[in-house]
Motif scaffolding. Structure first.
Motif, mmCIF file in Angstrom:
data_model
loop_
_atom_site.group_PDB
_atom_site.id
_atom_site.type_symbol
_atom_site.label_atom_id
_atom_site.label_comp_id
_atom_site.label_asym_id
_atom_site.label_seq_id
_atom_site.Cartn_x
_atom_site.Cartn_y
_atom_site.Cartn_z
ATOM 1 N N ALA A 1 -5.820 17.435 9.614
ATOM 2 C CA ALA A 1 -4.596 17.362 10.417
ATOM 3 C C ALA A 1 -3.678 16.266 9.883
ATOM 4 O O ALA A 1 -2.457 16.438 9.807
ATOM 5 C CB ALA A 1 -4.954 17.115 11.882
ATOM 6 N N LEU A 2 -4.256 15.150 9.514
ATOM 7 C CA LEU A 2 -3.469 14.054 8.929
ATOM 8 C C LEU A 2 -2.819 14.544 7.629
ATOM 9 O O LEU A 2 -1.625 14.333 7.399
ATOM 10 C CB LEU A 2 -4.390 12.860 8.663
ATOM 11 N N SER A 3 -3.603 15.198 6.800
ATOM 12 C CA SER A 3 -3.107 15.715 5.536
ATOM 13 C C SER A 3 -1.940 16.667 5.771
ATOM 14 O O SER A 3 -0.880 16.568 5.137
ATOM 15 C CB SER A 3 -4.265 16.440 4.825
ATOM 16 N N ASN A 4 -2.118 17.533 6.728
ATOM 17 C CA ASN A 4 -1.098 18.518 7.080
ATOM 18 C C ASN A 4 0.186 17.848 7.563
ATOM 19 O O ASN A 4 1.279 18.147 7.101
ATOM 20 C CB ASN A 4 -1.704 19.422 8.169
ATOM 21 N N LEU A 5 0.038 16.910 8.482
ATOM 22 C CA LEU A 5 1.221 16.241 9.049
ATOM 23 C C LEU A 5 1.997 15.485 7.973
ATOM 24 O O LEU A 5 3.228 15.398 8.029
ATOM 25 C CB LEU A 5 0.799 15.283 10.176
ATOM 26 N N CYS A 6 1.276 14.951 7.010
ATOM 27 C CA CYS A 6 1.915 14.141 5.958
ATOM 28 C C CYS A 6 2.343 14.977 4.755
ATOM 29 O O CYS A 6 2.797 14.409 3.758
ATOM 30 C CB CYS A 6 0.968 13.034 5.506
ATOM 31 N N GLY A 7 2.177 16.290 4.841
ATOM 32 C CA GLY A 7 2.604 17.150 3.731
ATOM 33 C C GLY A 7 1.755 16.995 2.488
ATOM 34 O O GLY A 7 2.169 17.343 1.382
ATOM 35 N N LEU A 8 0.562 16.440 2.655
ATOM 36 C CA LEU A 8 -0.361 16.292 1.529
ATOM 37 C C LEU A 8 -1.022 17.632 1.231
ATOM 38 O O LEU A 8 -1.093 18.509 2.104
ATOM 39 C CB LEU A 8 -1.428 15.243 1.863
ATOM 40 N N GLU A 9 -1.525 17.780 0.029
ATOM 41 C CA GLU A 9 -2.241 19.010 -0.330
ATOM 42 C C GLU A 9 -3.734 18.764 -0.200
ATOM 43 O O GLU A 9 -4.344 18.086 -1.038
ATOM 44 C CB GLU A 9 -1.892 19.441 -1.756
ATOM 45 N N PHE B 1 7.705 7.164 6.821
ATOM 46 C CA PHE B 1 7.140 7.065 5.466
ATOM 47 C C PHE B 1 6.285 8.304 5.197
ATOM 48 O O PHE B 1 6.557 9.079 4.291
ATOM 49 C CB PHE B 1 6.295 5.798 5.301
ATOM 50 N N ALA B 2 5.275 8.475 6.045
ATOM 51 C CA ALA B 2 4.308 9.541 5.800
ATOM 52 C C ALA B 2 4.625 10.818 6.568
ATOM 53 O O ALA B 2 4.159 11.892 6.190
ATOM 54 C CB ALA B 2 2.910 9.051 6.164
ATOM 55 N N PHE B 3 5.343 10.700 7.654
ATOM 56 C CA PHE B 3 5.660 11.899 8.452
ATOM 57 C C PHE B 3 6.943 11.664 9.223
ATOM 58 O O PHE B 3 7.513 10.563 9.172
ATOM 59 C CB PHE B 3 4.492 12.259 9.393
ATOM 60 N N GLY B 4 7.410 12.710 9.873
ATOM 61 C CA GLY B 4 8.707 12.643 10.555
ATOM 62 C C GLY B 4 9.786 13.209 9.646
ATOM 63 O O GLY B 4 9.542 13.426 8.456
ATOM 64 N N GLU C 1 0.831 -1.213 0.000
ATOM 65 C CA GLU C 1 0.000 0.000 0.000
ATOM 66 C C GLU C 1 0.861 1.256 0.000
ATOM 67 O O GLU C 1 0.498 2.264 -0.608
ATOM 68 C CB GLU C 1 -0.975 -0.018 1.183
ATOM 69 N N GLN C 2 1.999 1.199 0.666
ATOM 70 C CA GLN C 2 2.887 2.366 0.658
ATOM 71 C C GLN C 2 3.440 2.593 -0.744
ATOM 72 O O GLN C 2 3.590 3.727 -1.183
ATOM 73 C CB GLN C 2 4.012 2.180 1.681
ATOM 74 N N LYS C 3 3.723 1.494 -1.446
ATOM 75 C CA LYS C 3 4.218 1.615 -2.820
ATOM 76 C C LYS C 3 3.152 2.253 -3.719
ATOM 77 O O LYS C 3 3.438 3.138 -4.520
ATOM 78 C CB LYS C 3 4.601 0.218 -3.331
ATOM 79 N N ARG C 4 1.927 1.795 -3.555
ATOM 80 C CA ARG C 4 0.832 2.365 -4.349
ATOM 81 C C ARG C 4 0.713 3.869 -4.089
ATOM 82 O O ARG C 4 0.540 4.666 -5.010
ATOM 83 C CB ARG C 4 -0.494 1.690 -3.978
ATOM 84 N N LEU C 5 0.788 4.243 -2.821
ATOM 85 C CA LEU C 5 0.684 5.664 -2.457
ATOM 86 C C LEU C 5 1.838 6.457 -3.055
ATOM 87 O O LEU C 5 1.644 7.555 -3.586
ATOM 88 C CB LEU C 5 0.699 5.827 -0.935
ATOM 89 N N ALA C 6 3.036 5.894 -2.943
ATOM 90 C CA ALA C 6 4.227 6.610 -3.415
ATOM 91 C C ALA C 6 4.143 6.893 -4.909
ATOM 92 O O ALA C 6 4.671 7.897 -5.385
ATOM 93 C CB ALA C 6 5.481 5.804 -3.088
ATOM 94 N N GLU D 1 -3.911 3.854 9.997
ATOM 95 C CA GLU D 1 -3.037 3.501 11.136
ATOM 96 C C GLU D 1 -1.811 2.715 10.687
ATOM 97 O O GLU D 1 -0.707 2.944 11.160
ATOM 98 C CB GLU D 1 -3.817 2.658 12.161
ATOM 99 N N GLN D 2 -2.048 1.773 9.769
ATOM 100 C CA GLN D 2 -0.970 0.862 9.392
ATOM 101 C C GLN D 2 -0.041 1.427 8.311
ATOM 102 O O GLN D 2 1.151 1.144 8.319
ATOM 103 C CB GLN D 2 -1.573 -0.451 8.864
ATOM 104 N N VAL D 3 -0.623 2.194 7.402
ATOM 105 C CA VAL D 3 0.132 2.589 6.213
ATOM 106 C C VAL D 3 0.817 3.951 6.372
ATOM 107 O O VAL D 3 1.923 4.164 5.876
ATOM 108 C CB VAL D 3 -0.805 2.575 4.973
ATOM 109 N N MET D 4 0.172 4.860 7.084
ATOM 110 C CA MET D 4 0.728 6.224 7.240
ATOM 111 C C MET D 4 1.720 6.235 8.411
ATOM 112 O O MET D 4 1.448 6.818 9.458
ATOM 113 C CB MET D 4 -0.404 7.231 7.491
ATOM 114 N N THR D 5 2.847 5.600 8.214
ATOM 115 C CA THR D 5 3.772 5.410 9.339
ATOM 116 C C THR D 5 4.834 6.506 9.409
ATOM 117 O O THR D 5 5.153 7.160 8.414
ATOM 118 C CB THR D 5 4.488 4.050 9.187
ATOM 119 N N TYR D 6 5.388 6.621 10.606
ATOM 120 C CA TYR D 6 6.535 7.507 10.843
ATOM 121 C C TYR D 6 7.687 7.023 9.945
ATOM 122 O O TYR D 6 7.940 5.827 9.843
ATOM 123 C CB TYR D 6 6.934 7.413 12.318
#
Ligand code: FMN
Length: 183
Positions: free
Chosen positions: A135-143, A89-92, A52-57, A82-87
């Motif tokens: 907030a999730l969008s913001n933390l993950c740098g999504l638009e 990968f998605a934030f940090g 799923e992370q690959k698909r997102l990327a 919870e599972q895919v948006m991990t530190y």
């Protein structure tokens, strides 16, 4: 337009009427979009995180499609987040995989639009339920994009021709708005 990834978070897609009809209509408008049906791929909630992370990327626009359940996304969609948006990968500090991709939440509610107001029986507006996703969008740098939603999306009696007409017009309109938003 870029690559469009639609994550269907309905925990029971076969029983879905509104989300299924919206996705089917959307597919005919945007045939190149990749649709991931979480309930058929992960009936036991055992999500393949790397896949799923690959698909997102690889995506440029991510659509989360779901029925509004208890003022949020259903458990399967929550599990996915919870599972895919991990530190990492998605934030940090090194978690930049989602930066700059567009996020659209697209959902249906059972309650009518009038219910979602301070005077209505739900008391809050739909917008007031959105900070959890923003907030999730913001933390993950999504638009963050304007959410796309339709209210009153239950079809109690499919034999009621007039009600079915209203319902499927709303489905078509929702799919069109979503197609415009990803375009
Ligand atoms: C467990 C559950 C919780 C629900 N919670 C809400 C809710 O919080 N607000 C609302 O307006 N509708 C709620 N509904 C109604 C659904 O949003 C509605 O049935 C759905 O949007 C229809 O889409 P579908 O045909 O794809 O399932 C809920 C339904 C279920 C089964």
């Amino acid at each position: 337009m870029g690559k469009i990834l639609v994550i269907s978070g309905h925990p029971d897609y076969k029983k879905s009427i509104a989300n299924r009809a919206i996705i089917n209509e959307f597919r005919s408008l945007v045939p190149d979009a990749e649709i991931v049906y979480l309930d058929s791929e992960y009936p036991d909630f055992n999500i393949d995180v790397k896949r799923e992370q690959k698909r997102l990327a690889q995506a440029d626009t991510v659509v989360l499609e779901f029925p509004f359940w208890w003022y949020s996304a259903p458990s399967l969609m929550r599990r996915y987040l919870e599972q895919v948006m991990t530190y990492g990968f998605a934030f940090g500090p090194t978690g930049k995989a989602l930066t700059g991709k567009r996020l659209i939440v697209s959902f249906t509610t059972g309650a009518a639009a009038e219910a979602y107001s301070p005077q209505g029986y739900q008391h809050y507006t739909i917008e007031q339920f959105m900070p959890q996703f923003r907030a999730l969008s913001n933390l993950c740098g999504l638009e963050w994009q304007e959410p796309i939603y339709s209210c009153g999306m239950t079809l109690a009696n499919p034999d009621d021709k007039e009600a079915a007409n209203v319902f499927y017009n709303k489905v078509a309109d929702h799919a069109r708005r979503l197609a415009d938003a990803v375009g």
